[in-house]
Design an enzyme around this catalytic site. Structure first.
Site, PDB file in Angstrom:
ATOM      1  N   LYS A  96      -9.154  93.371  56.380  1.00 47.69           N
ATOM      2  CA  LYS A  96      -9.577  92.261  57.231  1.00 47.69           C
ATOM      3  C   LYS A  96      -9.906  91.096  56.317  1.00 47.69           C
ATOM      4  O   LYS A  96     -10.350  91.299  55.176  1.00 47.69           O
ATOM      5  CB  LYS A  96     -10.842  92.655  58.020  1.00 47.69           C
ATOM      6  N   LEU A 194     -12.588  90.971  83.451  1.00 50.21           N
ATOM      7  CA  LEU A 194     -11.222  90.863  83.967  1.00 50.21           C
ATOM      8  C   LEU A 194     -10.459  89.805  83.178  1.00 50.21           C
ATOM      9  O   LEU A 194      -9.875  88.874  83.745  1.00 50.21           O
ATOM     10  CB  LEU A 194     -11.259  90.492  85.462  1.00 50.21           C
ATOM     11  N   HIS A 196      -7.833  89.144  79.621  1.00 49.63           N
ATOM     12  CA  HIS A 196      -6.437  89.478  79.327  1.00 49.63           C
ATOM     13  C   HIS A 196      -6.141  90.959  79.560  1.00 49.63           C
ATOM     14  O   HIS A 196      -5.122  91.312  80.139  1.00 49.63           O
ATOM     15  CB  HIS A 196      -6.119  89.130  77.868  1.00 49.63           C
ATOM     16  N   VAL A 197      -7.025  91.821  79.094  1.00 48.03           N
ATOM     17  CA  VAL A 197      -6.778  93.263  79.220  1.00 48.03           C
ATOM     18  C   VAL A 197      -7.282  93.784  80.564  1.00 48.03           C
ATOM     19  O   VAL A 197      -6.560  94.486  81.281  1.00 48.03           O
ATOM     20  CB  VAL A 197      -7.455  94.046  78.070  1.00 48.03           C
ATOM     21  N   GLY A 198      -8.518  93.424  80.917  1.00 48.72           N
ATOM     22  CA  GLY A 198      -9.142  93.971  82.123  1.00 48.72           C
ATOM     23  C   GLY A 198      -8.343  93.691  83.389  1.00 48.72           C
ATOM     24  O   GLY A 198      -8.208  94.570  84.249  1.00 48.72           O
TER      25      GLY A 198
HETATM   26  P1  NAD Z   1     -10.884  88.230  77.185  1.00 49.79           P
HETATM   27  O1  NAD Z   1     -11.780  87.275  76.480  1.00 49.79           O
HETATM   28  O2  NAD Z   1      -9.567  87.767  77.683  1.00 49.79           O
HETATM   29  O3  NAD Z   1     -11.649  88.900  78.420  1.00 49.79           O
HETATM   30  C1  NAD Z   1     -12.984  89.209  78.431  1.00 49.79           C
HETATM   31  C2  NAD Z   1     -13.445  89.009  79.866  1.00 49.79           C
HETATM   32  O4  NAD Z   1     -14.793  89.458  79.959  1.00 49.79           O
HETATM   33  C3  NAD Z   1     -13.424  87.552  80.310  1.00 49.79           C
HETATM   34  O5  NAD Z   1     -12.779  87.443  81.561  1.00 49.79           O
HETATM   35  C4  NAD Z   1     -14.907  87.193  80.403  1.00 49.79           C
HETATM   36  O6  NAD Z   1     -15.179  86.225  81.399  1.00 49.79           O
HETATM   37  C5  NAD Z   1     -15.509  88.528  80.759  1.00 49.79           C
HETATM   38  N1  NAD Z   1     -16.932  88.674  80.459  1.00 49.79           N
HETATM   39  C6  NAD Z   1     -17.658  88.105  79.460  1.00 49.79           C
HETATM   40  N2  NAD Z   1     -18.939  88.477  79.543  1.00 49.79           N
HETATM   41  C7  NAD Z   1     -19.022  89.320  80.599  1.00 49.79           C
HETATM   42  C8  NAD Z   1     -20.080  90.045  81.187  1.00 49.79           C
HETATM   43  N3  NAD Z   1     -21.336  89.981  80.719  1.00 49.79           N
HETATM   44  N4  NAD Z   1     -19.815  90.821  82.256  1.00 49.79           N
HETATM   45  C9  NAD Z   1     -18.571  90.903  82.767  1.00 49.79           C
HETATM   46  N5  NAD Z   1     -17.519  90.208  82.260  1.00 49.79           N
HETATM   47  C10 NAD Z   1     -17.755  89.440  81.194  1.00 49.79           C
HETATM   48  O7  NAD Z   1     -10.709  89.462  76.174  1.00 49.79           O
HETATM   49  P2  NAD Z   1      -9.581  90.561  76.230  1.00 49.79           P
HETATM   50  O8  NAD Z   1      -8.476  90.165  75.326  1.00 49.79           O
HETATM   51  O9  NAD Z   1      -9.305  90.950  77.628  1.00 49.79           O
HETATM   52  O10 NAD Z   1     -10.343  91.755  75.502  1.00 49.79           O
HETATM   53  C11 NAD Z   1     -11.364  92.468  76.158  1.00 49.79           C
HETATM   54  C12 NAD Z   1     -12.075  93.353  75.155  1.00 49.79           C
HETATM   55  O11 NAD Z   1     -11.145  94.241  74.570  1.00 49.79           O
HETATM   56  C13 NAD Z   1     -12.702  92.599  73.987  1.00 49.79           C
HETATM   57  O12 NAD Z   1     -13.876  93.268  73.612  1.00 49.79           O
HETATM   58  C14 NAD Z   1     -11.666  92.719  72.893  1.00 49.79           C
HETATM   59  O13 NAD Z   1     -12.254  92.661  71.604  1.00 49.79           O
HETATM   60  C15 NAD Z   1     -11.116  94.093  73.156  1.00 49.79           C
HETATM   61  N6  NAD Z   1      -9.731  94.270  72.697  1.00 49.79           N
HETATM   62  C16 NAD Z   1      -8.759  93.463  73.148  1.00 49.79           C
HETATM   63  C17 NAD Z   1      -7.453  93.644  72.710  1.00 49.79           C
HETATM   64  C18 NAD Z   1      -6.333  92.767  73.208  1.00 49.79           C
HETATM   65  O14 NAD Z   1      -5.162  93.101  72.977  1.00 49.79           O
HETATM   66  N7  NAD Z   1      -6.605  91.670  73.878  1.00 49.79           N
HETATM   67  C19 NAD Z   1      -7.150  94.671  71.810  1.00 49.79           C
HETATM   68  C20 NAD Z   1      -8.173  95.519  71.385  1.00 49.79           C
HETATM   69  C21 NAD Z   1      -9.468  95.302  71.835  1.00 49.79           C
END
Ligand code: NAD
Length: 357
Positions: A96, A194, A196-198
């Protein structure tokens, strides 16, 4: 300070006065520092382990309270990358990097040119990629100086669909193992976040007949899930308390902590967020409570598989195969956890360590 040799809990802090001892005892290969007097750029590359292949891991470009905080961030994240890659059998090690973002004005492009030269000096021991604070145009500049870049505009693509596919496989594995169900039809999943992933996960689950309860700080995201997937909405401070079959944290780290752990009403935790356990002992507490924890760095490895595929030129078919294998990797961890009566987090760490040693 990280007192125990684990990684599931990388929220813990390394003591300032013994970080080289920490490096020594936790298998670090090298720590590289670069300062460029002409531009003022200060960067750190932490390479944890290269036994399985070159160390791949993102480059952060964020502000830190001090240099040590940046070193610590690079180190704990590098080690996490080794474990993540090893857990899904990628031919990669863990690294990293951090470019310390100054509080005052700076020349971003010049920083990236210098960082690209820095990466190149390591001759491929470290491969950089996007992380918090870096963008594709930054990576393209870095790529002018080195071939060791896994995220470039020309590669395109968002890792989130791969991550969401892996989370779905992980949920299927956990539901099969814990609830004895091969289908997700009627299984109730509470999704926290909800983004990118959710959101993609919610879509997959809805298509497979799961029942959804969701929460997000964005009312728009919640409204979409309610309209498109018939999800039930709850507030963000209630989502982890919902009685459900699976709680899927897809927003924040450290969501399993001293306060939330007694409020959970789920037999399974399986979601995308990194570093879900606030401390190592929360893995043990979940185990003692009979809650099956789908270890975060294994279930969310789909994003790394996607990023690595660009660099390794993996075919789409092979990428999907590697992501679908998350089901098998987690099932192995669940079975060993049950057999040895140890937390899944500890089993996953042990399996990764065996591959890295
Ligand atoms: P993102 O920022 O697109 O989504 C996060 C979501 O969580 C947002 O919609 C945000 O509004 C919401 N959020 C923030 N605080 C909150 C709370 N207190 N309660 C409920 N919702 C809340 O991120 P992502 O890319 O969807 O990633 C989600 C998680 O997965 C992160 O922790 C990220 O590190 C991890 N992750 C993502 C990837 C990837 O490919 N995107 C890969 C590995 C791990």
């Amino acid at each position: 300070m990280i007192s125990v040799d684990d990684i599931s809990n990388s929220n813990q802090i390394i003591a300032e006065d013994d970080f080289l001892d920490y490096a020594l005892s936790h298998g670090f290969g090298d720590l590289h520092f670069k300062v460029d007097p002409a531009t003022g750029m200060k960067a750190i590359i932490a390479i944890h382990n290269t036994k399985l292949g070159p160390a791949l891991g993102g480059c952060r470009f964020i502000e830190y309270p001090n240099t040590f905080a940046a070193i610590q961030d690079a180190m704990r994240l590098a080690r996490g990358m080794s474990f993540k890659a090893a857990s899904v059998n990628l031919p990669l090690g863990g690294g990293k990097s951090v470019i310390i973002k100054p509080k005052g004005p700076f020349d971003r492009a010049q920083y990236m040119h210098q960082f690209g030269r820095f990466v190149n000096e390591l001759n491929g021991r470290y491969i950089t990629a996007l992380d918090s604070g870096t963008e594709l145009p930054d990576m393209d500049i870095i790529g002018e100086h080195t071939p060791y870049v896994a995220s470039l505009s020309k590669y395109q693509g968002d890792p989130s669909p791969s991550t969401a596919r892996g989370i779905l496989r992980g949920i299927q594995a956990a539901v099969a193992f814990k609830l004895g169900k091969e289908s997700l039809n009627g299984v109730h999943v509470a999704i926290q976040g909800l983004g990118h992933v959710g959101f993609l996960l919610a879509q997959h689950l809805h298509e497979l007949g799961a029942e959804l309860t969701v929460a997000d700080i964005s009312p728009l995201a919640v409204e979409r899930a309610v309209t498109e997937f018939g999800a039930k909405a709850v507030s963000t401070d209630q989502i982890h308390k919902v009685p459900c079959d699976v709680f899927a944290p897809c927003a924040l780290g450290a969501i399993i902590n001293d306060i939330t752990i007694s409020q959970l009403q789920t037999p399974i935790i399986a979601g995308a967020a990194n570093n879900q356990l606030a401390h190592t002992y929360h893995g043990k507490k979940l185990h003692d409570k009979g809650i099956l924890f789908a270890v975060d760095y294994v279930i969310n490895a789909g994003g790394l598989i996607f990023a690595a595929s660009k660099y390794l030129h993996t075919s789409e078919e092979k990428i999907n195969e590697q992501i679908d294998d998350i089901y098998t990797h987690l099932t192995e961890i669940f079975a060993l956890s049950a057999k040895e009566n140890l937390p899944t987090s500890e089993i996953a760490d042990n399996l990764a360590k065996e591959k890295l040693s």
